[in-house]
Design a protein around this motif. Structure first.
Motif, PDB file in Angstrom:
ATOM      1  N   GLU A 117       0.839  -1.196   0.000  1.00 39.07           N
ATOM      2  CA  GLU A 117       0.000   0.000   0.000  1.00 39.07           C
ATOM      3  C   GLU A 117       0.870   1.241   0.000  1.00 39.07           C
ATOM      4  O   GLU A 117       2.066   1.192   0.315  1.00 39.07           O
ATOM      5  CB  GLU A 117      -0.928   0.000   1.211  1.00 39.07           C
ATOM      6  N   GLU A 118       0.260   2.354  -0.368  1.00 46.62           N
ATOM      7  CA  GLU A 118       0.987   3.620  -0.372  1.00 46.62           C
ATOM      8  C   GLU A 118       1.273   4.070   1.059  1.00 46.62           C
ATOM      9  O   GLU A 118       0.479   3.823   1.971  1.00 46.62           O
ATOM     10  CB  GLU A 118       0.179   4.690  -1.104  1.00 46.62           C
ATOM     11  N   ILE A 119       2.399   4.739   1.246  1.00 42.90           N
ATOM     12  CA  ILE A 119       2.759   5.261   2.557  1.00 42.90           C
ATOM     13  C   ILE A 119       3.151   6.725   2.425  1.00 42.90           C
ATOM     14  O   ILE A 119       3.530   7.194   1.353  1.00 42.90           O
ATOM     15  CB  ILE A 119       3.921   4.468   3.199  1.00 42.90           C
ATOM     16  N   ASP A 120       3.059   7.430   3.543  1.00 37.35           N
ATOM     17  CA  ASP A 120       3.471   8.829   3.623  1.00 37.35           C
ATOM     18  C   ASP A 120       4.727   8.890   4.474  1.00 37.35           C
ATOM     19  O   ASP A 120       4.654   8.817   5.708  1.00 37.35           O
ATOM     20  CB  ASP A 120       2.353   9.669   4.233  1.00 37.35           C
ATOM     21  N   VAL A 121       5.898   8.996   3.844  1.00 40.32           N
ATOM     22  CA  VAL A 121       7.137   8.945   4.613  1.00 40.32           C
ATOM     23  C   VAL A 121       7.295  10.144   5.532  1.00 40.32           C
ATOM     24  O   VAL A 121       7.979  10.061   6.563  1.00 40.32           O
ATOM     25  CB  VAL A 121       8.366   8.814   3.685  1.00 40.32           C
ATOM     26  N   SER A 122       6.664  11.266   5.194  1.00 37.99           N
ATOM     27  CA  SER A 122       6.834  12.471   6.018  1.00 37.99           C
ATOM     28  C   SER A 122       6.295  12.271   7.427  1.00 37.99           C
ATOM     29  O   SER A 122       6.700  12.993   8.353  1.00 37.99           O
ATOM     30  CB  SER A 122       6.142  13.672   5.368  1.00 37.99           C
ATOM     31  N   SER A 123       5.416  11.290   7.609  1.00 34.71           N
ATOM     32  CA  SER A 123       4.845  11.056   8.933  1.00 34.71           C
ATOM     33  C   SER A 123       5.883  10.547   9.925  1.00 34.71           C
ATOM     34  O   SER A 123       5.682  10.646  11.143  1.00 34.71           O
ATOM     35  CB  SER A 123       3.681  10.059   8.845  1.00 34.71           C
ATOM     36  N   ILE A 124       7.006   9.990   9.421  1.00 33.48           N
ATOM     37  CA  ILE A 124       8.065   9.526  10.317  1.00 33.48           C
ATOM     38  C   ILE A 124       9.417  10.147   9.944  1.00 33.48           C
ATOM     39  O   ILE A 124      10.467   9.648  10.327  1.00 33.48           O
ATOM     40  CB  ILE A 124       8.165   7.994  10.358  1.00 33.48           C
ATOM     41  N   MET A 125       9.375  11.253   9.186  1.00 34.67           N
ATOM     42  CA  MET A 125      10.584  12.017   8.848  1.00 34.67           C
ATOM     43  C   MET A 125      10.380  13.464   9.301  1.00 34.67           C
ATOM     44  O   MET A 125      10.179  14.365   8.487  1.00 34.67           O
ATOM     45  CB  MET A 125      10.877  11.956   7.344  1.00 34.67           C
ATOM     46  N   PRO A 126      10.396  13.724  10.601  1.00 38.86           N
ATOM     47  CA  PRO A 126      10.053  15.061  11.102  1.00 38.86           C
ATOM     48  C   PRO A 126      11.059  16.124  10.682  1.00 38.86           C
ATOM     49  O   PRO A 126      12.265  15.896  10.672  1.00 38.86           O
ATOM     50  CB  PRO A 126      10.047  14.876  12.623  1.00 38.86           C
ATOM     51  N   LEU A 127      10.531  17.300  10.319  1.00 39.83           N
ATOM     52  CA  LEU A 127      11.354  18.463  10.028  1.00 39.83           C
ATOM     53  C   LEU A 127      11.602  19.253  11.307  1.00 39.83           C
ATOM     54  O   LEU A 127      10.704  19.430  12.126  1.00 39.83           O
ATOM     55  CB  LEU A 127      10.656  19.360   8.997  1.00 39.83           C
ATOM     56  N   GLU A 128      12.818  19.737  11.477  1.00 37.72           N
ATOM     57  CA  GLU A 128      13.218  20.545  12.629  1.00 37.72           C
ATOM     58  C   GLU A 128      12.830  19.887  13.956  1.00 37.72           C
ATOM     59  O   GLU A 128      12.203  20.507  14.825  1.00 37.72           O
ATOM     60  CB  GLU A 128      12.588  21.942  12.530  1.00 37.72           C
ATOM     61  N   PRO A 129      13.211  18.626  14.152  1.00 44.92           N
ATOM     62  CA  PRO A 129      12.937  17.968  15.421  1.00 44.92           C
ATOM     63  C   PRO A 129      13.881  18.460  16.512  1.00 44.92           C
ATOM     64  O   PRO A 129      14.836  19.202  16.235  1.00 44.92           O
ATOM     65  CB  PRO A 129      13.193  16.490  15.107  1.00 44.92           C
ATOM     66  N   ALA A 130      13.665  18.016  17.720  1.00 41.51           N
ATOM     67  CA  ALA A 130      14.476  18.463  18.834  1.00 41.51           C
ATOM     68  C   ALA A 130      15.937  18.049  18.693  1.00 41.51           C
ATOM     69  O   ALA A 130      16.823  18.690  19.254  1.00 41.51           O
ATOM     70  CB  ALA A 130      13.901  17.892  20.149  1.00 41.51           C
ATOM     71  N   TRP A 131      16.199  16.974  17.937  1.00 44.78           N
ATOM     72  CA  TRP A 131      17.578  16.502  17.787  1.00 44.78           C
ATOM     73  C   TRP A 131      18.312  17.112  16.589  1.00 44.78           C
ATOM     74  O   TRP A 131      19.470  16.835  16.369  1.00 44.78           O
ATOM     75  CB  TRP A 131      17.604  14.978  17.678  1.00 44.78           C
ATOM     76  N   ALA A 132      17.656  17.934  15.798  1.00 38.82           N
ATOM     77  CA  ALA A 132      18.325  18.569  14.650  1.00 38.82           C
ATOM     78  C   ALA A 132      19.491  19.412  15.163  1.00 38.82           C
ATOM     79  O   ALA A 132      19.409  20.034  16.215  1.00 38.82           O
ATOM     80  CB  ALA A 132      17.337  19.433  13.868  1.00 38.82           C
ATOM     81  N   SER A 133      20.562  19.450  14.389  1.00 35.29           N
ATOM     82  CA  SER A 133      21.786  20.099  14.861  1.00 35.29           C
ATOM     83  C   SER A 133      22.299  21.098  13.840  1.00 35.29           C
ATOM     84  O   SER A 133      22.258  20.858  12.635  1.00 35.29           O
ATOM     85  CB  SER A 133      22.864  19.064  15.140  1.00 35.29           C
ATOM     86  N   ASP A 134      22.824  22.229  14.342  1.00 34.68           N
ATOM     87  CA  ASP A 134      23.502  23.203  13.473  1.00 34.68           C
ATOM     88  C   ASP A 134      24.949  22.804  13.216  1.00 34.68           C
ATOM     89  O   ASP A 134      25.649  23.462  12.440  1.00 34.68           O
ATOM     90  CB  ASP A 134      23.499  24.581  14.129  1.00 34.68           C
ATOM     91  N   ASN A 135      25.401  21.732  13.883  1.00 37.78           N
ATOM     92  CA  ASN A 135      26.808  21.339  13.797  1.00 37.78           C
ATOM     93  C   ASN A 135      27.051  20.200  12.818  1.00 37.78           C
ATOM     94  O   ASN A 135      28.078  19.538  12.879  1.00 37.78           O
ATOM     95  CB  ASN A 135      27.306  20.932  15.181  1.00 37.78           C
ATOM     96  N   ILE A 136      26.083  19.944  11.925  1.00 35.52           N
ATOM     97  CA  ILE A 136      26.288  18.987  10.852  1.00 35.52           C
ATOM     98  C   ILE A 136      25.934  19.682   9.547  1.00 35.52           C
ATOM     99  O   ILE A 136      25.544  20.858   9.538  1.00 35.52           O
ATOM    100  CB  ILE A 136      25.468  17.691  11.045  1.00 35.52           C
ATOM    101  N   GLU A 137      26.062  18.944   8.416  1.00 36.20           N
ATOM    102  CA  GLU A 137      25.851  19.556   7.099  1.00 36.20           C
ATOM    103  C   GLU A 137      24.513  20.283   7.021  1.00 36.20           C
ATOM    104  O   GLU A 137      23.513  19.777   7.518  1.00 36.20           O
ATOM    105  CB  GLU A 137      25.922  18.473   6.030  1.00 36.20           C
TER     106      GLU A 137
END
Length: 331
Positions: free
Chosen positions: A311-331
């Protein structure tokens, strides 16, 4: 004090054997607290470099965190996904396809980071004397692949680009990379789709031709995944692992010869082959962004169209943007 454990041997299993290897649910619940980060990695991937560098353990020590690291080795990305979804590891690294399959199967995972694109790390090969000179020549032929792998996806895209109907090619699904190599070498199949380091291994040791696949829009990323519980409860630890992975990746970019020598010793492949593997990729970690989500969604849509997932899936549901673990110290 640095606290690190490596578990190998019985964990080098296909996905069907992970639960037996990882032990009972009781065992895993006792090890799942934040006092231990259980990291699943695949033989030869970027987390091998992080593990060997000691950067993660050093950072934990510097920040005086009462956390140990347990490294658990797997031979397939699907096995990493199963271990995550059954709470036998907290964090892991696998290719794009296993994440799609896991979500389609209802497994509880979350994407927390991505590698840089690695377009040259997959390819389609034929024996040099086969008379096959292009992807279009594969019509009516057989191709060895692992079902749903990045190399399988590349082959499907290449066939479409060449105007070859998928039904006009016979895919023969192998159990592992060595079976695919043997099938090509013995003439059991006409072509082999493979991925590094095994792709480079065949190029170096057999008389083969790598076909021009004509695919320009497949990034072939690997991803960093976590259990939803670990990501939600310990975002600072997820961020720390991603940052130290990126630091070891930057070291890898600056020291390709050392990386090839390291991986050669770890996985038993000649350094000359690993030189090819290392020098045709760029190491680095990226935060999940809209471009990465769009590419992964396109791949998921193709997997549904190819009937690889039900079946079709929505990957964005488990690929959060700007989560708490996002870092400015990587690419």
């Amino acid at each position: 004090m640095r606290k690190s454990t490596l578990i190998v041997g019985s964990f080098l299993l296909a996905s069907g054997g992970v639960l037996a290897a990882c032990g009972s649910d009781t065992d895993s619940s006792e090890a799942s607290g934040n006092d231990t980060i259980r990291i699943g990695f695949q033989t030869g991937n970027t987390l091998n470099v992080l593990r060997d560098s000691g950067y993660l353990e050093d950072r934990i020590e510097e920040e005086e965190l009462d956390v140990s690291v347990e490294w658990i080795e797997f031979d397939q990305g699907n096995a990493v996904m199963e271990a995550l979804s059954t709470n036998n590891i907290d964090y892991g690294n696998a290719a794009d396809g296993p994440g799609i399959f896991a979500q389609a199967q209802g497994r509880e995972i979350v994407y927390v980071g991505a590698s840089l694109p690695h377009e040259e790390g997959v390819g389609i090969m034929v024996q040099a004397d086969s008379g096959i000179e292009s992807i279009s020549d594969l019509e009516g032929k057989s191709i060895a692949a692992l079902e749903g792998g990045n190399h399988h996806y590349l082959a499907l895209l290449a066939l479409e680009n060449a105007g070859v109907a998928i039904d006009d090619v016979e895919f023969r699904y192998m159990g592992d990379a060595s079976q695919g190599r043997a099938a090509l070498e013995t003439g059991e199949v006409d072509a082999l789709a493979s991925w590094d380091p095994f792709f480079a291994g065949v190029e170096h040791t057999l008389d083969v031709t790598t076909l021009d696949d004509g695919v320009t829009d497949y990034p072939n990323r690997t991803f960093y995944y976590a259990t939803p519980e670990f990501a939600e409860q310990s975002p600072e630890l997820v961020q720390l692992v991603l940052e130290e992975t990126n630091r070891s990746d930057q070291w890898a970019n600056n020291n390709p010869d050392d990386v090839a020598e390291l991986l050669s010793g770890l996985i038993g492949i000649d350094k000359e082959i690993l030189d090819t593997v290392v020098n045709r990729r760029d190491y680095g970690v990226e935060n999940i962004n809209e471009e990465i989500i769009a590419a992964q969604q396109a791949q998921a849509d193709d997997y549904y169209r190819y009937e690889l997932i039900p079946e079709e899936i929505d990957v964005s549901s488990i690929m959060p943007l700007e989560p708490a673990w996002a870092s400015d110290n990587i690419e």
